[in-house]
Design a protein around this motif. Structure first.
Motif, mmCIF file in Angstrom:
data_model
loop_
_atom_site.group_PDB
_atom_site.id
_atom_site.type_symbol
_atom_site.label_atom_id
_atom_site.label_comp_id
_atom_site.label_asym_id
_atom_site.label_seq_id
_atom_site.Cartn_x
_atom_site.Cartn_y
_atom_site.Cartn_z
ATOM 1 N N LEU A 79 0.824 -1.215 0.000
ATOM 2 C CA LEU A 79 0.000 0.000 0.000
ATOM 3 C C LEU A 79 0.851 1.255 0.000
ATOM 4 C CD1 LEU A 79 -2.660 -1.272 2.546
ATOM 5 C CD2 LEU A 79 -3.019 -0.890 0.096
ATOM 6 N N LEU A 80 1.972 1.236 0.709
ATOM 7 C CA LEU A 80 2.862 2.394 0.711
ATOM 8 C C LEU A 80 3.487 2.605 -0.671
ATOM 9 C CD1 LEU A 80 4.592 1.863 4.161
ATOM 10 C CD2 LEU A 80 2.963 3.668 3.574
ATOM 11 N N GLN A 81 3.784 1.513 -1.350
ATOM 12 C CA GLN A 81 4.328 1.627 -2.707
ATOM 13 C C GLN A 81 3.326 2.275 -3.656
ATOM 14 O OE1 GLN A 81 5.363 -2.452 -3.506
ATOM 15 N NE2 GLN A 81 7.371 -2.297 -2.516
ATOM 16 N N HIS A 82 2.045 2.157 -3.321
ATOM 17 C CA HIS A 82 0.991 2.775 -4.125
ATOM 18 C C HIS A 82 0.524 4.110 -3.551
ATOM 19 C CE1 HIS A 82 0.915 -1.259 -5.863
ATOM 20 N NE2 HIS A 82 0.280 -0.742 -6.888
ATOM 21 N N LYS A 83 1.361 4.680 -2.662
ATOM 22 C CA LYS A 83 1.185 6.055 -2.159
ATOM 23 C C LYS A 83 -0.010 6.219 -1.222
ATOM 24 C CE LYS A 83 4.646 7.018 -4.829
ATOM 25 N NZ LYS A 83 6.015 7.085 -4.232
ATOM 26 N N ALA A 84 -0.299 5.214 -0.425
ATOM 27 C CA ALA A 84 -1.362 5.362 0.570
ATOM 28 C C ALA A 84 -0.948 6.409 1.600
ATOM 29 C CB ALA A 84 -1.632 4.038 1.263
ATOM 30 N N ARG A 85 -1.890 7.248 1.986
ATOM 31 C CA ARG A 85 -1.634 8.237 3.041
ATOM 32 C C ARG A 85 -2.118 7.726 4.396
ATOM 33 N NH1 ARG A 85 -6.048 11.339 4.834
ATOM 34 N NH2 ARG A 85 -7.990 11.038 3.672
ATOM 35 N N TRP A 86 -3.054 6.777 4.381
ATOM 36 C CA TRP A 86 -3.640 6.219 5.587
ATOM 37 C C TRP A 86 -3.719 4.710 5.424
ATOM 38 C CZ3 TRP A 86 -4.706 8.084 10.295
ATOM 39 C CH2 TRP A 86 -5.540 7.343 11.146
ATOM 40 N N LEU A 87 -3.336 3.985 6.471
ATOM 41 C CA LEU A 87 -3.356 2.529 6.451
ATOM 42 C C LEU A 87 -4.369 2.026 7.472
ATOM 43 C CD1 LEU A 87 0.504 1.868 6.472
ATOM 44 C CD2 LEU A 87 -1.009 1.879 4.481
ATOM 45 N N ALA A 88 -5.319 1.227 7.019
ATOM 46 C CA ALA A 88 -6.329 0.639 7.900
ATOM 47 C C ALA A 88 -6.164 -0.873 7.867
ATOM 48 C CB ALA A 88 -7.730 1.035 7.454
ATOM 49 N N PHE A 89 -6.251 -1.503 9.032
ATOM 50 C CA PHE A 89 -6.045 -2.940 9.143
ATOM 51 C C PHE A 89 -7.257 -3.601 9.782
ATOM 52 C CE2 PHE A 89 -1.945 -0.918 9.101
ATOM 53 C CZ PHE A 89 -1.194 -1.717 8.249
ATOM 54 N N THR A 90 -7.642 -4.735 9.219
ATOM 55 C CA THR A 90 -8.650 -5.580 9.846
ATOM 56 C C THR A 90 -8.256 -7.028 9.607
ATOM 57 O OG1 THR A 90 -11.030 -5.911 10.182
ATOM 58 C CG2 THR A 90 -10.271 -5.688 7.892
ATOM 59 N N ASP A 91 -9.099 -7.954 10.060
ATOM 60 C CA ASP A 91 -8.797 -9.380 9.927
ATOM 61 C C ASP A 91 -9.845 -10.082 9.080
ATOM 62 O OD1 ASP A 91 -6.479 -9.240 11.455
ATOM 63 O OD2 ASP A 91 -7.515 -9.681 13.326
ATOM 64 N N ALA A 92 -9.483 -11.233 8.557
ATOM 65 C CA ALA A 92 -10.360 -11.953 7.633
ATOM 66 C C ALA A 92 -11.580 -12.557 8.307
ATOM 67 C CB ALA A 92 -9.573 -13.048 6.911
ATOM 68 N N ASP A 93 -11.595 -12.621 9.628
ATOM 69 C CA ASP A 93 -12.772 -13.129 10.350
ATOM 70 C C ASP A 93 -13.603 -11.997 10.941
ATOM 71 O OD1 ASP A 93 -11.026 -12.309 12.351
ATOM 72 O OD2 ASP A 93 -11.531 -13.963 13.704
ATOM 73 N N THR A 94 -13.431 -10.798 10.387
ATOM 74 C CA THR A 94 -14.053 -9.592 10.936
ATOM 75 C C THR A 94 -14.855 -8.872 9.872
ATOM 76 O OG1 THR A 94 -12.240 -9.345 12.519
ATOM 77 C CG2 THR A 94 -13.538 -7.375 12.048
ATOM 78 N N ARG A 95 -15.972 -8.306 10.271
ATOM 79 C CA ARG A 95 -16.786 -7.469 9.393
ATOM 80 C C ARG A 95 -16.736 -6.035 9.905
ATOM 81 N NH1 ARG A 95 -22.095 -10.506 10.332
ATOM 82 N NH2 ARG A 95 -20.849 -11.470 11.978
ATOM 83 N N VAL A 96 -16.385 -5.113 9.032
ATOM 84 C CA VAL A 96 -16.310 -3.705 9.430
ATOM 85 C C VAL A 96 -17.635 -3.020 9.109
ATOM 86 C CG1 VAL A 96 -13.831 -3.746 8.955
ATOM 87 C CG2 VAL A 96 -15.390 -2.839 7.224
ATOM 88 N N SER A 97 -17.910 -1.946 9.820
ATOM 89 C CA SER A 97 -19.137 -1.200 9.563
ATOM 90 C C SER A 97 -18.986 -0.371 8.287
ATOM 91 C CB SER A 97 -19.447 -0.271 10.734
ATOM 92 O OG SER A 97 -18.509 0.793 10.779
#
Length: 223
Positions: A79-97
């Motif tokens: 993601l940094l190589q693609h110039k992301a300014r913000w990094l968000a992390f979650t897990d594969a067993d999780t649903r985000v709102s």
């Protein structure tokens, strides 16, 4: 650009719901059409996880580490190589709102440590009620908590790089990173505003991760 990293190791049963939730969060109108790039890091998967992930408009990285720290670091690097300014992390067993990313950014902090809500305690069988009650008695799902979860974590790209990224460890990589960020003086929002719903399973792919912690809640203390 906003980047989202999802590490996954043999999560064919749960990853579809995760990816669907992230997809809708990436389209939230309050993001003002800012690009959201999602990367799924497929770590040593030998089930149907990769086939499911590849059906979504997300990048997929395959690694063979069996190490969540390395998985998160690989996704962040992409993601940094693609110039992301913000990094968000979650897990594969999780649903985000749907408002997960919007909520993180709205806090105007260097780092956002969110809370998690357990989707179901049924997998604990006859210990389900005990596990739920002990968890709720000790967990602080409110602003001002001090929990750190890789399933609900966001930070600026600049802070991530300053702190040296995730350690290549099998568990606790999220806590170690936040500890370094705190030592560096980063502004940390300990918030319950970004919402995620995570699996209540008692056993996961990480021996001492969240599943292990809530499994222990089902075991009464011996005095």
């Amino acid at each position: 650009m906003i980047g989202v990293c999802i590490p996954a190791h043999n999560e064919e049963a749960l990853i579809e719901a995760c990816l669907e939730s992230v997809f809708f969060a990436s389209l939230h109108p309050e993001l003002a059409a800012e690009e959201v790039k999602v990367v799924v890091v497929l770590d040593s998967c030998d089930d149907g996880t990769a086939a499911i992930a590849q059906q979504w408009p997300f990048a997929c990285l395959a690694i063979n580490a069996c190490n969540v720290g390395r998985s998160r670091a690989a996704g962040a690097r992409y993601l940094l190589q693609h110039k992301a300014r913000w990094l968000a992390f979650t897990d594969a067993d999780t649903r985000v709102s749907p408002s997960w990313l919007v909520a993180q950014l709205s806090l105007a902090a260097d780092v956002v440590c969110g809370t998690v809500e357990v989707d179901s305690w049924d997998a604990h069988g006859r210990d389900a009620q005990a596990a739920r009650l002990r968890f709720e008695a000790s967990y602080q799902d409110r602003d001002g908590h001090r929990h750190v979860h890789g399933a609900n974590l966001g930070l600026s790209a600049q802070c991530y790089e300053q702190a040296g990224g995730f350690d290549a460890i099998e568990c606790g990589e999220d806590q170690a990173l936040v500890n370094r960020l705190a030592a560096l003086g980063a502004q940390i929002a300990w918030s319950a505003l970004p919402r995620v719903l995570t699996s209540g399973r008692p056993y996961s792919r990480v021996e001492h991760g969240f599943a292990g912690a809530i499994r222990q809640q089902a075991q009464p203390s011996v005095s």
